[in-house]
Design a protein around this motif. Sequence first.
Motif, PDB file in Angstrom:
ATOM      1  N   ASP A  95     -17.890  -5.768  19.941  1.00  0.00           N
ATOM      2  CA  ASP A  95     -18.548  -6.417  18.800  1.00  0.00           C
ATOM      3  C   ASP A  95     -17.518  -7.165  17.952  1.00  0.00           C
ATOM      4  OD1 ASP A  95     -20.097  -7.213  16.669  1.00  0.00           O
ATOM      5  OD2 ASP A  95     -20.519  -5.178  15.952  1.00  0.00           O
ATOM      6  N   SER A 104     -17.946  -9.101  15.563  1.00  0.00           N
ATOM      7  CA  SER A 104     -18.339  -9.249  14.161  1.00  0.00           C
ATOM      8  C   SER A 104     -17.589  -8.284  13.238  1.00  0.00           C
ATOM      9  CB  SER A 104     -19.847  -9.061  13.990  1.00  0.00           C
ATOM     10  OG  SER A 104     -20.213  -7.715  14.200  1.00  0.00           O
ATOM     11  N   LYS A 150     -12.688 -12.183   9.663  1.00  0.00           N
ATOM     12  CA  LYS A 150     -13.076 -13.588   9.844  1.00  0.00           C
ATOM     13  C   LYS A 150     -12.101 -14.570   9.190  1.00  0.00           C
ATOM     14  CE  LYS A 150     -17.043 -12.869  11.872  1.00  0.00           C
ATOM     15  NZ  LYS A 150     -16.861 -11.680  12.617  1.00  0.00           N
ATOM     16  N   GLU A 175     -12.511  -1.081  17.485  1.00  0.00           N
ATOM     17  CA  GLU A 175     -13.630  -1.607  18.262  1.00  0.00           C
ATOM     18  C   GLU A 175     -13.379  -1.429  19.763  1.00  0.00           C
ATOM     19  OE1 GLU A 175     -17.294  -3.090  19.328  1.00  0.00           O
ATOM     20  OE2 GLU A 175     -16.555  -2.117  17.511  1.00  0.00           O
ATOM     21  N   TYR A 222      -8.293 -15.422  17.425  1.00  0.00           N
ATOM     22  CA  TYR A 222      -9.219 -15.822  16.353  1.00  0.00           C
ATOM     23  C   TYR A 222      -9.518 -17.316  16.384  1.00  0.00           C
ATOM     24  CZ  TYR A 222      -8.486 -11.215  14.358  1.00  0.00           C
ATOM     25  OH  TYR A 222      -8.436  -9.859  14.165  1.00  0.00           O
ATOM     26  N   LYS A 239     -11.640 -17.864  19.432  1.00  0.00           N
ATOM     27  CA  LYS A 239     -12.752 -16.895  19.474  1.00  0.00           C
ATOM     28  C   LYS A 239     -12.919 -16.351  20.888  1.00  0.00           C
ATOM     29  CE  LYS A 239     -15.233 -18.555  15.556  1.00  0.00           C
ATOM     30  NZ  LYS A 239     -15.221 -19.790  14.958  1.00  0.00           N
TER      31      LYS A 239
END
Length: 97
Positions: free
Chosen positions: A7, A9, A13, A50, A86, A89
């Motif tokens: 995940d 998310s 960010k 994660e 990042y 992505k």
Amino acid sequence: MFKQNFDISVLDKETIEKTDFCEISIVCEIDGSVSNAIQISTTNKDVLEESLRTIKSFKKRSIFKPATVKGKPVRYKLKYRIEYDYKEKELKVKSIN
């Protein structure tokens, strides 16, 4: 399968020009299930947490083909490097055995 269950998310960010990673060790049991997921190193606790959560979700499933010695299945240790870029992505999972 790892990438589908990871995940992204939960990751920071605001970090957009960086790649974070963690290295983990797992044990593949004789039935192909996973046990003993532990941290080797990390640059980001969110990536590590994660990654460990994702691996623990596999514990009840036989996702690996067990190693064999003289035709009999045996437990074995695997090491993986999980990287998250990042900027792109992109999640990469590499074996480091």
